[in-house]
Design a protein around this motif. Structure first.
Motif, PDB file in Angstrom:
ATOM      1  N   PRO A  28     131.238  12.603  15.058  1.00 44.18           N
ATOM      2  CA  PRO A  28     130.396  11.522  15.576  1.00 44.18           C
ATOM      3  C   PRO A  28     129.713  11.861  16.898  1.00 44.18           C
ATOM      4  CG  PRO A  28     132.486  10.649  14.781  1.00 44.18           C
ATOM      5  CD  PRO A  28     132.610  12.138  14.799  1.00 44.18           C
ATOM      6  N   ILE A  29     130.410  12.603  17.782  1.00 48.31           N
ATOM      7  CA  ILE A  29     129.799  13.011  19.045  1.00 48.31           C
ATOM      8  C   ILE A  29     128.578  13.900  18.777  1.00 48.31           C
ATOM      9  CG2 ILE A  29     130.169  14.362  21.157  1.00 48.31           C
ATOM     10  CD1 ILE A  29     133.146  13.495  21.013  1.00 48.31           C
ATOM     11  N   PHE A  30     128.751  14.837  17.869  1.00 50.55           N
ATOM     12  CA  PHE A  30     127.685  15.765  17.491  1.00 50.55           C
ATOM     13  C   PHE A  30     126.527  15.018  16.838  1.00 50.55           C
ATOM     14  CE2 PHE A  30     126.160  18.744  14.085  1.00 50.55           C
ATOM     15  CZ  PHE A  30     125.637  19.735  14.891  1.00 50.55           C
ATOM     16  N   ALA A  31     126.833  14.137  15.891  1.00 51.04           N
ATOM     17  CA  ALA A  31     125.793  13.390  15.181  1.00 51.04           C
ATOM     18  C   ALA A  31     125.012  12.496  16.133  1.00 51.04           C
ATOM     19  CB  ALA A  31     126.421  12.565  14.062  1.00 51.04           C
ATOM     20  N   SER A  32     125.727  11.843  17.060  1.00 48.92           N
ATOM     21  CA  SER A  32     125.063  10.974  18.022  1.00 48.92           C
ATOM     22  C   SER A  32     124.131  11.769  18.934  1.00 48.92           C
ATOM     23  CB  SER A  32     126.112  10.231  18.851  1.00 48.92           C
ATOM     24  OG  SER A  32     125.505   9.418  19.833  1.00 48.92           O
ATOM     25  N   ALA A  33     124.579  12.951  19.358  1.00 48.31           N
ATOM     26  CA  ALA A  33     123.743  13.781  20.232  1.00 48.31           C
ATOM     27  C   ALA A  33     122.470  14.235  19.514  1.00 48.31           C
ATOM     28  CB  ALA A  33     124.538  14.988  20.711  1.00 48.31           C
ATOM     29  N   LEU A  34     122.584  14.529  18.227  1.00 52.20           N
ATOM     30  CA  LEU A  34     121.423  14.976  17.457  1.00 52.20           C
ATOM     31  C   LEU A  34     120.535  13.825  17.023  1.00 52.20           C
ATOM     32  CD1 LEU A  34     123.065  17.643  15.110  1.00 52.20           C
ATOM     33  CD2 LEU A  34     121.546  18.095  17.047  1.00 52.20           C
TER      34      LEU A  34
END
Length: 267
Positions: A28-34
């Protein structure tokens, strides 16, 4: 909007990074950043066979532009262990996702013996298994041109702050480390700027935790409650097998063939 499908075990399910009473984790951290839409199909305890059989069909159904395939820790910690079968499950999963047009994230996993702080005779059998799994992952990554993160070779992977109190799952800092590492690899490949987002555009996630690490009291409480059950499970499946392997090596003076351990859910 770009779709990101996350396949894996408890690490990708977010264990070790608890936010508002539930697990979050690197995906989720990665998806939110992208700025992409996340479909997380990971499941605690998953092995490579589970990933191909159960998670892959669901991932293909959402037609992801990005897909993460992070698996292997449970395969090393449980028996029967078969490196050839592991490689087959992993390759078929990656091949299917790449064939569907997805950019695929893969990983070289860190040595669990180092994370657990096991003595040499117990750590060596695990290290051999992990070496076999990582060699398979390297071959598959090269064959299918995946975005391959070498967590095993990165010294930050063994920083104690990267791990939760159980030393098996990443802490929030460790999950952010994974998210940042994959963001950087995507950026280096030029993928980040091609993503379709609904927001202002991708921005590298912060590597710094948003919550303070557990206090010594909180860690002690975990050990005395959930941690006790975790230790009991490890004492009845993982440790007996490691002791058998270590004993065989000591008797014969050479690496032992892997012997069966009692199977059990790990990560």
């Amino acid at each position: 909007m770009t779709v990101f499908a996350a396949l894996g075990d408890s690490t990708t399910a977010g264990f070790g990074d608890r936010v508002k009473g539930k697990w979050r984790g690197w995906a989720p951290i990665f998806a939110s950043a992208l700025g992409v839409r996340l479909h997380n199909f990971s499941l605690s305890g998953a092995r490579a066979a589970d990933l191909e059989r159960d998670q892959l069909p669901r991932a293909l159904a959402v037609r992801p532009t990005l897909a993460a395939v992070l698996i292997g820790t449970n395969d090393t910690l449980r028996d029967p262990f078969d490196g050839v079968r592991f490689a087959g499950h992993l390759e078929r999963t990656v091949a299917a996702l790449r064939g569907a047009g997805s950019e695929v994230l893969t990983i070289r996993l860190p040595d669990p013996g180092r994370m657990f702080g096991l003595p040499g005779p117990l750590a060596r059998p695990l290290a051999r298994r992990m070496t076999e799994i990582n060699e398979a992952a390297d071959r598959i990554a090269a064959r299918y041109d995946t975005i391959h993160f070498d967590a095993a070779g990165n010294p930050d992977s063994y920083d104690r702050r990267m791990w939760s109190v159980d030393r098996l799952h990443p802490s929030e800092r460790g999950h952010r480390f994974l998210a940042c590492s994959y963001f950087d690899l995507l950026d280096q490949r030029g993928v980040v700027r091609t993503l379709r987002t609904d927001g202002p555009g991708p921005a590298r996630p912060s590597p710094e935790p948003s919550s303070p690490p557990p206090s010594p009291l909180a860690q002690a409480l975990w050990i005395s409650t959930a941690g006790t059950h975790w230790v009991i499970r490890r004492s009845t499946d993982l440790l007996p097998g490691l002791f058998r392997l270590a004993w065989s090596e000591w008797r014969h003076g050479s690496p032992a063939a892997d012997l069966d351990m009692v199977p059990g859910k790990v990560a």
